[in-house]
Design an enzyme around this catalytic site. Structure first.
Site, short mmCIF file in Angstrom:
data_model
loop_
_atom_site.label_atom_id
_atom_site.label_comp_id
_atom_site.label_asym_id
_atom_site.label_seq_id
_atom_site.Cartn_x
_atom_site.Cartn_y
_atom_site.Cartn_z
N ILE A 105 46.25 46.45 46.18
CA ILE A 105 46.27 45.03 46.54
C ILE A 105 45.61 44.18 45.47
O ILE A 105 44.67 44.62 44.80
CB ILE A 105 45.61 44.80 47.92
CG1 ILE A 105 45.78 43.35 48.39
CG2 ILE A 105 44.17 45.25 47.94
CD1 ILE A 105 45.43 43.09 49.85
N CYS A 106 46.12 42.96 45.31
CA CYS A 106 45.53 41.93 44.48
C CYS A 106 45.60 42.31 43.00
O CYS A 106 46.67 42.48 42.44
CB CYS A 106 44.12 41.63 44.95
SG CYS A 106 43.44 40.06 44.41
#
Length: 180
Positions: A105-106
């Site tokens: 994620i991210c």
């Protein structure tokens, strides 16, 4: 199932560690905090220090084969530190080589870029990684969560903390399906 959460000793975005950790534990899995150093891991709420967490295993001693999947939380500094550590990059690559599912994620896909595992895959991330992913041979999309099944394993990616609910639901569904 044992699920590795790989982080550097500092710089992990706390909510991107704690929410997927809680989701995995609530689903009956065993989350394991793997770090590039022993001892405490410093979490962050963006740029501000948050809580600390005790590392369970050190990446140089951890075996990807002992885990059913890998979660890579983001934060800006965390994946930047990880991609500079050969053992961490090798650990991530081992999951791909063994066909085990991975979720990132991210900013976490920076570590995937360094491990050279995004080529011919479609993924999402924090928007500033779009060019890095494309330059590494991947295709970037602006979606809440993207599940990519090119290659022997599934890759689940997501953009940001606002996408955590969808990210957690997706990686748990994929990891459980991969486990059989």
């Amino acid at each position: 199932m044992r699920i590795a959460f790989l982080v550097a000793p500092e710089g992990v975005e706390q909510v991107e560690l704690t929410e997927p950790w809680k989701a995995a534990a609530d689903a009956g899995h065993q989350p394991v905090l793997v770090s590039t150093g022993s001892g405490k891991v410093q979490g962050f709420n963006h740029l501000d220090k948050a809580d600390t967490f005790e590392a369970d295993e050190v990446v140089g001693e951890a075996d990807a084969g002992s885990f059913g999947g890998l979660v890579l939380p983001g934060g800006v500094a965390n994946p930047d530190f990880l991609r500079m550590d050969e053992r961490a990059v090798g650990f991530v690559k081992d999951f791909f080589d063994q066909g085990r599912p991975v979720a990132a994620i991210c900013h976490a896909p920076w570590t995937l870029v360094e491990a050279d595992v995004v080529r011919d895959r479609v993924l999402t991330s924090w928007p500033s990684l779009k060019t890095d992913i494309r330059n590494a041979g991947g295709a970037w999309v602006d979606e809440q969560v993207k599940i990519c099944d090119q290659g022997p394993n599934q890759l689940v990616t997501s953009r940001k903390p606002d996408d955590l609910k969808a990210f957690c639901e997706a990686f748990l569904r994929v990891f459980e399906a991969e486990a059989g």
